[in-house]
Design a protein around this motif. Sequence first.
Motif, PDB file in Angstrom:
ATOM      1  N   ASP A   6       1.301 -12.175 -16.240  1.00 28.29           N
ATOM      2  CA  ASP A   6       0.858 -13.247 -17.436  1.00 28.29           C
ATOM      3  C   ASP A   6       1.086 -13.047 -18.117  1.00 28.29           C
ATOM      4  OD1 ASP A   6      -0.591 -15.687 -18.211  1.00 28.29           O
ATOM      5  OD2 ASP A   6      -2.373 -14.306 -18.581  1.00 28.29           O
ATOM      6  N   SER A   7       2.581 -14.065 -18.199  1.00 23.96           N
ATOM      7  CA  SER A   7       2.907 -14.127 -20.200  1.00 23.96           C
ATOM      8  C   SER A   7       2.719 -14.617 -21.201  1.00 23.96           C
ATOM      9  CB  SER A   7       4.554 -14.354 -19.505  1.00 23.96           C
ATOM     10  OG  SER A   7       4.693 -16.313 -19.406  1.00 23.96           O
ATOM     11  N   PHE A  41      14.412  -9.483 -33.760  1.00 23.43           N
ATOM     12  CA  PHE A  41      13.013  -9.503 -33.506  1.00 23.43           C
ATOM     13  C   PHE A  41      11.925 -10.631 -34.120  1.00 23.43           C
ATOM     14  CE2 PHE A  41       9.396  -7.499 -33.640  1.00 23.43           C
ATOM     15  CZ  PHE A  41       8.469  -7.055 -32.391  1.00 23.43           C
ATOM     16  N   PHE A  42      11.931 -10.452 -35.511  1.00 18.63           N
ATOM     17  CA  PHE A  42      11.055 -10.739 -36.267  1.00 18.63           C
ATOM     18  C   PHE A  42      11.118 -12.561 -36.220  1.00 18.63           C
ATOM     19  CE2 PHE A  42      10.480  -6.773 -38.004  1.00 18.63           C
ATOM     20  CZ  PHE A  42       9.447  -6.581 -38.176  1.00 18.63           C
ATOM     21  N   LYS A  57       4.661 -15.633 -28.044  1.00 16.01           N
ATOM     22  CA  LYS A  57       3.629 -15.801 -26.956  1.00 16.01           C
ATOM     23  C   LYS A  57       3.414 -14.868 -26.089  1.00 16.01           C
ATOM     24  CE  LYS A  57       1.168 -19.007 -27.285  1.00 16.01           C
ATOM     25  NZ  LYS A  57      -0.262 -19.358 -27.351  1.00 16.01           N
ATOM     26  N   ILE A  58       4.981 -13.853 -25.174  1.00 12.81           N
ATOM     27  CA  ILE A  58       4.470 -12.603 -24.433  1.00 12.81           C
ATOM     28  C   ILE A  58       4.392 -11.969 -25.237  1.00 12.81           C
ATOM     29  CG2 ILE A  58       6.137 -14.373 -23.195  1.00 12.81           C
ATOM     30  CD1 ILE A  58       8.268 -12.268 -23.298  1.00 12.81           C
ATOM     31  N   LEU A  59       4.286 -11.514 -26.389  1.00 10.95           N
ATOM     32  CA  LEU A  59       4.066 -10.028 -27.195  1.00 10.95           C
ATOM     33  C   LEU A  59       2.800  -9.711 -27.315  1.00 10.95           C
ATOM     34  CD1 LEU A  59       6.221 -10.613 -30.681  1.00 10.95           C
ATOM     35  CD2 LEU A  59       7.098  -9.484 -28.660  1.00 10.95           C
ATOM     36  N   LYS A  79      -0.120 -14.081 -32.853  1.00  6.53           N
ATOM     37  CA  LYS A  79      -0.954 -15.109 -33.875  1.00  6.53           C
ATOM     38  C   LYS A  79      -0.460 -14.414 -35.225  1.00  6.53           C
ATOM     39  CE  LYS A  79      -4.756 -14.910 -30.762  1.00  6.53           C
ATOM     40  NZ  LYS A  79      -4.466 -14.382 -29.521  1.00  6.53           N
ATOM     41  N   TRP A  80       0.709 -13.698 -35.633  1.00  3.66           N
ATOM     42  CA  TRP A  80       0.977 -13.168 -36.885  1.00  3.66           C
ATOM     43  C   TRP A  80       2.126 -13.509 -37.290  1.00  3.66           C
ATOM     44  CZ3 TRP A  80       4.283  -9.612 -37.891  1.00  3.66           C
ATOM     45  CH2 TRP A  80       4.040  -8.762 -37.337  1.00  3.66           C
TER      46      TRP A  80
END
Length: 255
Positions: free
Chosen positions: A50-51, A180-181, A189-191, A197-198
């Motif tokens: 579930d990603s 990365f950022f 979304k997959i982090l 969210k931030w």
Amino acid sequence: MNKFFKTSQIALRTQTNGGIVYLFPQIIMKIIYLVPLMFIWRIITANGVDSGMTLTQLLSYTYINALLSNVLNVQTFINDWDSAGKCAILFTRPFSVVGQVVSRTVGEWIPTLLMFSLPMAVLAPLFGIQIIPNTLWVIPSVILCASLGFAFEFLFFCLTLRLKNVVWLMWVIRSAVVSFFSGTVIPFKILPFGMDKWMLYQPFGSLGGATLSLYIGSAEPLQVIPVQIFWNVVIWTFTLIWFNKSRERIVSYGG
């Protein structure tokens, strides 16, 4: 505007002066980067992981990022300004330095967009890729993303001057941080740990990741566009002030 278009035209011609065959290695590298990622996303979703994103979204995210990589992650020739001695020439032309950098870079994008991005966009349905954006708000988002990318280019250049012209080191640091950022390599979304969210609201989050999230429908326009406008205003204001104060250092390094 005529200066802008003429500079872009000259930059376009410099990319193809030796023949379009010299662009093929760059195009091949983009394909080599793209193909493994497409298989990885398919394997991950096939194993039931579930990603937070559907397979269609993951594939579209990666595919569009490859097609628009130059625009979503802006890199210009100013990285080697001091080491190559290009600074003084830019200041002697009747055209703003920022305008020269932007117009030249845009001109350099065109051959790749025509020879790689356009054909791959046409072929996308054959690979089962959805390339139609979720919303037309993605158009201003791409423009804001590119604008912010240019701002960061000048910002990192000023930082390079302050660090005594460590060009290669700053390029490596910039590439790692932005990759990365910005969310262009790994979708927000997959982090894990709720980082998505931030991550969208930090400065680099308004680059490629924000636009791609809007493109595939994993983010809403009200989440993306106002934040991109905010960071454009903040980063450009700070960058232009710092760049103007750095002019003496630029000229002195170039001799």
